[in-house]
Design a protein around this motif. Structure first.
Motif, PDB file in Angstrom:
ATOM      1  N   THR A   8      -0.227   7.068 -10.749  1.00 36.70           N
ATOM      2  CA  THR A   8      -1.103   7.611  -9.708  1.00 36.70           C
ATOM      3  C   THR A   8      -2.130   6.574  -9.268  1.00 36.70           C
ATOM      4  OG1 THR A   8      -0.781   9.836 -10.606  1.00 36.70           O
ATOM      5  CG2 THR A   8      -2.632   9.525  -9.100  1.00 36.70           C
ATOM      6  N   GLU A   9      -2.660   5.804 -10.202  1.00 39.85           N
ATOM      7  CA  GLU A   9      -3.613   4.755  -9.843  1.00 39.85           C
ATOM      8  C   GLU A   9      -2.940   3.687  -8.992  1.00 39.85           C
ATOM      9  OE1 GLU A   9      -6.920   1.771 -11.834  1.00 39.85           O
ATOM     10  OE2 GLU A   9      -5.620   2.947 -13.154  1.00 39.85           O
ATOM     11  N   ASN A  10      -1.745   3.276  -9.385  1.00 40.04           N
ATOM     12  CA  ASN A  10      -1.002   2.286  -8.598  1.00 40.04           C
ATOM     13  C   ASN A  10      -0.639   2.835  -7.220  1.00 40.04           C
ATOM     14  OD1 ASN A  10      -0.393  -0.275 -10.188  1.00 40.04           O
ATOM     15  ND2 ASN A  10       0.014   1.316 -11.690  1.00 40.04           N
ATOM     16  N   LEU A  11      -0.303   4.105  -7.170  1.00 41.94           N
ATOM     17  CA  LEU A  11       0.014   4.756  -5.899  1.00 41.94           C
ATOM     18  C   LEU A  11      -1.214   4.756  -4.985  1.00 41.94           C
ATOM     19  CD1 LEU A  11       1.638   6.474  -3.918  1.00 41.94           C
ATOM     20  CD2 LEU A  11       1.169   8.468  -5.363  1.00 41.94           C
ATOM     21  N   LEU A  12      -2.364   5.092  -5.538  1.00 36.28           N
ATOM     22  CA  LEU A  12      -3.596   5.088  -4.742  1.00 36.28           C
ATOM     23  C   LEU A  12      -3.862   3.705  -4.166  1.00 36.28           C
ATOM     24  CD1 LEU A  12      -6.150   6.478  -3.680  1.00 36.28           C
ATOM     25  CD2 LEU A  12      -7.245   5.879  -5.837  1.00 36.28           C
ATOM     26  N   ASN A  13      -3.712   2.680  -4.988  1.00 39.11           N
ATOM     27  CA  ASN A  13      -3.933   1.309  -4.512  1.00 39.11           C
ATOM     28  C   ASN A  13      -2.962   0.958  -3.388  1.00 39.11           C
ATOM     29  OD1 ASN A  13      -5.990   0.955  -6.369  1.00 39.11           O
ATOM     30  ND2 ASN A  13      -4.638   0.080  -7.913  1.00 39.11           N
ATOM     31  N   ALA A  14      -1.699   1.362  -3.537  1.00 37.15           N
ATOM     32  CA  ALA A  14      -0.702   1.083  -2.499  1.00 37.15           C
ATOM     33  C   ALA A  14      -1.028   1.831  -1.207  1.00 37.15           C
ATOM     34  CB  ALA A  14       0.694   1.465  -3.000  1.00 37.15           C
ATOM     35  N   LEU A  15      -1.444   3.071  -1.322  1.00 36.06           N
ATOM     36  CA  LEU A  15      -1.790   3.861  -0.138  1.00 36.06           C
ATOM     37  C   LEU A  15      -2.988   3.265   0.591  1.00 36.06           C
ATOM     38  CD1 LEU A  15      -1.372   7.455  -1.608  1.00 36.06           C
ATOM     39  CD2 LEU A  15       0.053   6.420   0.176  1.00 36.06           C
ATOM     40  N   GLN A  16      -3.984   2.835  -0.168  1.00 32.63           N
ATOM     41  CA  GLN A  16      -5.166   2.245   0.458  1.00 32.63           C
ATOM     42  C   GLN A  16      -4.834   0.912   1.116  1.00 32.63           C
ATOM     43  OE1 GLN A  16      -8.132   2.261  -2.642  1.00 32.63           O
ATOM     44  NE2 GLN A  16      -8.760   4.352  -2.161  1.00 32.63           N
ATOM     45  N   LYS A  17      -3.974   0.137   0.480  1.00 34.37           N
ATOM     46  CA  LYS A  17      -3.579  -1.148   1.054  1.00 34.37           C
ATOM     47  C   LYS A  17      -2.766  -0.938   2.332  1.00 34.37           C
ATOM     48  CE  LYS A  17      -2.432  -4.645  -1.583  1.00 34.37           C
ATOM     49  NZ  LYS A  17      -1.683  -5.523  -2.505  1.00 34.37           N
ATOM     50  N   ASN A  18      -1.897   0.067   2.322  1.00 35.76           N
ATOM     51  CA  ASN A  18      -1.049   0.370   3.467  1.00 35.76           C
ATOM     52  C   ASN A  18      -1.890   0.798   4.668  1.00 35.76           C
ATOM     53  OD1 ASN A  18       0.684   1.729   5.319  1.00 35.76           O
ATOM     54  ND2 ASN A  18       2.174   2.037   3.683  1.00 35.76           N
ATOM     55  N   GLY A  19      -2.906   1.630   4.438  1.00 35.93           N
ATOM     56  CA  GLY A  19      -3.818   2.020   5.501  1.00 35.93           C
ATOM     57  C   GLY A  19      -3.404   3.222   6.330  1.00 35.93           C
ATOM     58  N   ASP A  20      -2.276   3.847   6.015  1.00 37.73           N
ATOM     59  CA  ASP A  20      -1.845   5.015   6.793  1.00 37.73           C
ATOM     60  C   ASP A  20      -2.627   6.273   6.450  1.00 37.73           C
ATOM     61  OD1 ASP A  20       0.059   3.629   8.226  1.00 37.73           O
ATOM     62  OD2 ASP A  20       1.618   3.964   6.727  1.00 37.73           O
TER      63      ASP A  20
ATOM     64  N   ILE B 215       2.925  10.202   0.796  1.00 34.27           N
ATOM     65  CA  ILE B 215       2.567  10.029  -0.615  1.00 34.27           C
ATOM     66  C   ILE B 215       3.810  10.037  -1.491  1.00 34.27           C
ATOM     67  CG2 ILE B 215       1.435  11.193  -2.566  1.00 34.27           C
ATOM     68  CD1 ILE B 215      -0.756  12.029  -0.486  1.00 34.27           C
ATOM     69  N   VAL B 216       4.714  10.943  -1.220  1.00 34.90           N
ATOM     70  CA  VAL B 216       5.945  11.019  -2.031  1.00 34.90           C
ATOM     71  C   VAL B 216       6.794   9.770  -1.831  1.00 34.90           C
ATOM     72  CG1 VAL B 216       8.099  12.297  -2.351  1.00 34.90           C
ATOM     73  CG2 VAL B 216       5.934  13.544  -2.149  1.00 34.90           C
ATOM     74  N   GLN B 217       6.956   9.317  -0.597  1.00 35.30           N
ATOM     75  CA  GLN B 217       7.743   8.103  -0.333  1.00 35.30           C
ATOM     76  C   GLN B 217       7.143   6.896  -1.038  1.00 35.30           C
ATOM     77  OE1 GLN B 217       8.006   7.638   3.921  1.00 35.30           O
ATOM     78  NE2 GLN B 217       9.243   9.487   4.184  1.00 35.30           N
ATOM     79  N   GLU B 218       5.837   6.747  -0.910  1.00 33.33           N
ATOM     80  CA  GLU B 218       5.170   5.607  -1.556  1.00 33.33           C
ATOM     81  C   GLU B 218       5.197   5.760  -3.069  1.00 33.33           C
ATOM     82  OE1 GLU B 218       3.815   1.902  -1.309  1.00 33.33           O
ATOM     83  OE2 GLU B 218       4.172   3.084   0.495  1.00 33.33           O
TER      84      GLU B 218
END
Length: 163
Positions: free
Chosen positions: A102-114, A149-152
């Motif tokens: 979940t932490e890695n997912l959050l970082n990826a989502l924030q980096k992606n910017g969507d 979120i699920v895809q990422e």
């Protein structure tokens, strides 16, 4: 400029600190101006509707996360929903792994910017935290956010499995 309404003791041995001389606005900031203008524009009922809509969308996000087999809805209160990603087939994974993904997912989502989510830790569960406060957010946005979120999350899980 020393108008009469700025009454400072001129006879004091040590000059008085005149804070009005240190700022452009010559007085305290009018922080309430933004609220006043918004109330004039939207009115009390407009604010009630905007806040109600945000709470409704937060509840929808919680329900959609709760229904999705790869998400665990954790909490919902006012316009805030917390949840986390649980990879398919990993429902019984240890909490440390689920926190890590979940932490890695959050970082990826924030980096992606969507989508912008923050985090929260609830009962030792590292969660994604959505706080809905934008009056332009729609139900469509909620459904798209879930899918994003699920895809990422799937990508992050695959990457962690390779390590």
């Amino acid at each position: 400029a020393h108008p009469v309404y700025y009454n400072f003791d001129q006879g004091a041995e040590e000059p008085t600190h005149n804070f009005y001389e240190y700022g452009l606005q010559n007085s305290r900031g009018f922080r309430a101006l933004k609220v006043w203008i918004a109330l004039q524009q939207a009115g009390r009922n407009g604010y009630i509707k905007m806040i109600s809509d945000d709470i409704h969308l937060s509840k929808l996000l919680f329900e959609e996360a709760n229904k999705h087999p790869e998400l665990e809805a954790v909490t919902q209160n006012l316009s805030i929903t917390t949840f986390r990603y649980i990879p398919a087939g990993n429902e019984n994974s240890n909490n440390d792994y689920l926190n890590s993904i979940t932490e890695n997912l959050l970082n990826a989502l924030q980096k992606n910017g969507d989508v912008f989510l923050s985090n929260a830790v609830v009962d030792e569960k590292y969660c994604l935290r959505a706080c809905i406060v934008n009056y332009r957010t729609t139900e469509k946005d909620i459904h798209e956010t879930i899918e994003l979120i699920v895809q990422e999350g799937r990508k992050v899980h695959a990457a962690l499995q390779k390590k």
